[in-house]
Design a protein around this motif. Structure first.
Motif, PDB file in Angstrom:
ATOM      1  N   ALA A 108       0.727  -1.011   0.314  1.00 43.06           N
ATOM      2  CA  ALA A 108       0.095   0.007   0.102  1.00 43.06           C
ATOM      3  C   ALA A 108       0.880   1.289   0.163  1.00 43.06           C
ATOM      4  O   ALA A 108       0.945   2.395  -0.729  1.00 43.06           O
ATOM      5  N   ALA A 109       2.244   1.072   0.551  1.00 47.43           N
ATOM      6  CA  ALA A 109       2.834   2.248   0.659  1.00 47.43           C
ATOM      7  C   ALA A 109       4.049   2.425  -0.336  1.00 47.43           C
ATOM      8  O   ALA A 109       3.578   3.718  -0.879  1.00 47.43           O
ATOM      9  N   GLN A 110       3.787   1.544  -1.279  1.00 44.07           N
ATOM     10  CA  GLN A 110       4.703   1.568  -2.516  1.00 44.07           C
ATOM     11  C   GLN A 110       3.500   2.430  -3.643  1.00 44.07           C
ATOM     12  O   GLN A 110       3.716   3.133  -4.084  1.00 44.07           O
ATOM     13  N   LYS A 111       2.481   1.700  -3.664  1.00 39.80           N
ATOM     14  CA  LYS A 111       1.223   2.407  -4.238  1.00 39.80           C
ATOM     15  C   LYS A 111       1.114   4.125  -4.045  1.00 39.80           C
ATOM     16  O   LYS A 111       0.862   5.012  -5.327  1.00 39.80           O
ATOM     17  N   ALA A 112       0.613   3.833  -2.824  1.00 31.22           N
ATOM     18  CA  ALA A 112       0.705   5.718  -2.717  1.00 31.22           C
ATOM     19  C   ALA A 112       2.097   5.759  -2.594  1.00 31.22           C
ATOM     20  O   ALA A 112       2.109   7.523  -3.291  1.00 31.22           O
ATOM     21  N   TYR A 113       3.024   6.014  -2.777  1.00 29.69           N
ATOM     22  CA  TYR A 113       4.646   6.730  -2.860  1.00 29.69           C
ATOM     23  C   TYR A 113       4.905   7.158  -4.817  1.00 29.69           C
ATOM     24  O   TYR A 113       5.183   7.997  -5.103  1.00 29.69           O
ATOM     25  N   ALA A 114       4.109   5.688  -5.369  1.00 26.55           N
ATOM     26  CA  ALA A 114       3.649   6.162  -6.824  1.00 26.55           C
ATOM     27  C   ALA A 114       3.127   6.610  -7.355  1.00 26.55           C
ATOM     28  O   ALA A 114       3.892   7.535  -8.429  1.00 26.55           O
ATOM     29  N   GLU A 115       1.906   6.791  -6.893  1.00 26.79           N
ATOM     30  CA  GLU A 115       0.820   8.205  -7.418  1.00 26.79           C
ATOM     31  C   GLU A 115       1.406   9.516  -7.004  1.00 26.79           C
ATOM     32  O   GLU A 115       1.346  10.805  -7.357  1.00 26.79           O
ATOM     33  N   ALA A 116       2.381   9.348  -5.553  1.00 28.04           N
ATOM     34  CA  ALA A 116       2.460  10.871  -5.337  1.00 28.04           C
ATOM     35  C   ALA A 116       3.977  11.175  -6.769  1.00 28.04           C
ATOM     36  O   ALA A 116       4.169  12.346  -6.610  1.00 28.04           O
ATOM     37  N   ILE A 117       4.416  10.652  -7.224  1.00 27.43           N
ATOM     38  CA  ILE A 117       4.971  10.633  -7.411  1.00 27.43           C
ATOM     39  C   ILE A 117       4.510  10.966  -9.169  1.00 27.43           C
ATOM     40  O   ILE A 117       5.000  12.055  -9.164  1.00 27.43           O
ATOM     41  N   GLN A 118       3.952  10.324  -9.704  1.00 24.24           N
ATOM     42  CA  GLN A 118       2.953  10.270 -10.617  1.00 24.24           C
ATOM     43  C   GLN A 118       2.379  12.032 -10.294  1.00 24.24           C
ATOM     44  O   GLN A 118       2.640  12.859 -11.523  1.00 24.24           O
ATOM     45  N   ASP A 119       1.854  12.860  -8.923  1.00 22.38           N
ATOM     46  CA  ASP A 119       1.215  13.730  -8.527  1.00 22.38           C
ATOM     47  C   ASP A 119       2.393  14.785  -8.917  1.00 22.38           C
ATOM     48  O   ASP A 119       1.931  16.252  -9.221  1.00 22.38           O
ATOM     49  N   SER A 120       3.737  14.569  -8.682  1.00 21.40           N
ATOM     50  CA  SER A 120       4.625  15.074  -8.559  1.00 21.40           C
ATOM     51  C   SER A 120       5.553  15.931  -9.505  1.00 21.40           C
ATOM     52  O   SER A 120       6.396  16.622  -9.358  1.00 21.40           O
ATOM     53  N   ALA A 121       5.125  15.808 -10.923  1.00 16.85           N
ATOM     54  CA  ALA A 121       5.716  15.239 -12.022  1.00 16.85           C
ATOM     55  C   ALA A 121       5.847  17.705 -11.819  1.00 16.85           C
ATOM     56  O   ALA A 121       7.163  17.153 -12.587  1.00 16.85           O
ATOM     57  N   GLN A 122       4.972  18.172 -11.888  1.00 18.69           N
ATOM     58  CA  GLN A 122       5.014  19.473 -11.263  1.00 18.69           C
ATOM     59  C   GLN A 122       6.224  20.150 -10.764  1.00 18.69           C
ATOM     60  O   GLN A 122       6.523  21.456 -10.354  1.00 18.69           O
ATOM     61  N   PHE A 123       6.298  19.433  -9.290  1.00 16.17           N
ATOM     62  CA  PHE A 123       7.218  20.015  -8.375  1.00 16.17           C
ATOM     63  C   PHE A 123       8.021  20.488  -8.555  1.00 16.17           C
ATOM     64  O   PHE A 123       8.947  20.398  -9.029  1.00 16.17           O
ATOM     65  N   PRO A 124       8.684  21.118  -7.140  1.00 12.26           N
ATOM     66  CA  PRO A 124      10.411  21.873  -7.851  1.00 12.26           C
ATOM     67  C   PRO A 124      11.468  19.712  -6.854  1.00 12.26           C
ATOM     68  O   PRO A 124      10.521  19.401  -6.757  1.00 12.26           O
ATOM     69  N   GLU A 125      12.133  20.035  -8.250  1.00 11.64           N
ATOM     70  CA  GLU A 125      13.237  19.041  -7.717  1.00 11.64           C
ATOM     71  C   GLU A 125      13.144  18.700  -6.207  1.00 11.64           C
ATOM     72  O   GLU A 125      13.304  17.268  -6.508  1.00 11.64           O
ATOM     73  N   ASN A 126      13.800  19.255  -5.484  1.00 11.06           N
ATOM     74  CA  ASN A 126      13.663  19.164  -4.601  1.00 11.06           C
ATOM     75  C   ASN A 126      13.157  17.687  -3.231  1.00 11.06           C
ATOM     76  O   ASN A 126      12.963  16.507  -2.674  1.00 11.06           O
ATOM     77  N   ILE A 127      12.052  18.735  -3.796  1.00 15.88           N
ATOM     78  CA  ILE A 127      10.576  17.329  -2.509  1.00 15.88           C
ATOM     79  C   ILE A 127      10.263  16.523  -3.858  1.00 15.88           C
ATOM     80  O   ILE A 127      10.376  15.432  -3.495  1.00 15.88           O
ATOM     81  N   GLN A 128      10.091  16.151  -5.584  1.00 20.17           N
ATOM     82  CA  GLN A 128      10.456  15.026  -6.374  1.00 20.17           C
ATOM     83  C   GLN A 128      11.272  14.038  -5.929  1.00 20.17           C
ATOM     84  O   GLN A 128      11.540  12.819  -5.095  1.00 20.17           O
ATOM     85  N   ARG A 129      12.317  14.607  -5.171  1.00 16.91           N
ATOM     86  CA  ARG A 129      13.489  14.046  -4.749  1.00 16.91           C
ATOM     87  C   ARG A 129      12.945  13.266  -4.188  1.00 16.91           C
ATOM     88  O   ARG A 129      13.594  11.939  -3.372  1.00 16.91           O
ATOM     89  N   ILE A 130      12.944  14.227  -2.722  1.00 17.23           N
ATOM     90  CA  ILE A 130      12.477  13.629  -1.146  1.00 17.23           C
ATOM     91  C   ILE A 130      11.185  11.927  -1.044  1.00 17.23           C
ATOM     92  O   ILE A 130      11.744  11.303  -1.017  1.00 17.23           O
TER      93      ILE A 130
END
Length: 162
Positions: A108-130
């Protein structure tokens, strides 16, 4: 708070919720272990601590964006809600059941983080990296839980054969 900051805060707060639920899930797993299972008890405490650190890192970013870190569970989160289910899944007090439930939660955590990565495509690089770094760390934890579960399964089969 700017519109993009609101979106970033929402995604980060969903990840905070996942980590809060992960902490609660591992605490529940410890409660359900036999007294003598020190190895798993230690592992579950380590994974809970891991989520505590990730939660704190995410909360720091939320505050820096002018938001308030989430204090609730995933029941109000949009990404994924499975860790709440994990806390109720424990069918038995054996280590294998605990590990199976924890693996489900790690999925479940993996799925949540995978979705967060998709949602964060336009976020600042430091947020994407975290988000990517935390997902990678959780992947290692998932694999560790899966390997431990397989060890316990193999031990149970050997015990049945003898």
């Amino acid at each position: 708070m700017k519109n993009q900051n609101k979106e970033i805060v929402e995604v980060l707060n969903d990840l905070i919720r996942i980590n809060r639920d992960r902490i609660a899930g591992y605490e529940k797993a410890v409660e359900n272990l036999e007294e003598g299972d020190a190895v798993l008890r230690t592992l579950f405490y380590q994974l809970s601590d891991e989520s505590q650190k990730m939660k704190e890192e995410l909360a720091s970013e939320v505050r820096s964006l002018g938001g308030e870190p989430a204090e609730d569970s995933t029941m109000s989160g949009k990404i994924y809600r499975a860790w709440m289910d994990v806390k109720d899944v424990f069918a038995g007090d054996d280590a294998k059941s605990a590990l199976e439930a924890c693996e489900y939660g790690e999925d479940a955590a993996q799925k949540a983080y995978a979705e967060a990565i998709q949602d964060s495509a336009q976020f600042p690089e430091n947020i994407q990296r975290i988000i990517r770094d935390q997902k990678d760390l959780l992947r290692l934890s998932h694999d560790l839980i899966r390997n431990k579960r397989d060890e316990y399964k193999a031990d149970a089969k050997r015990t049945q054969l003898h």
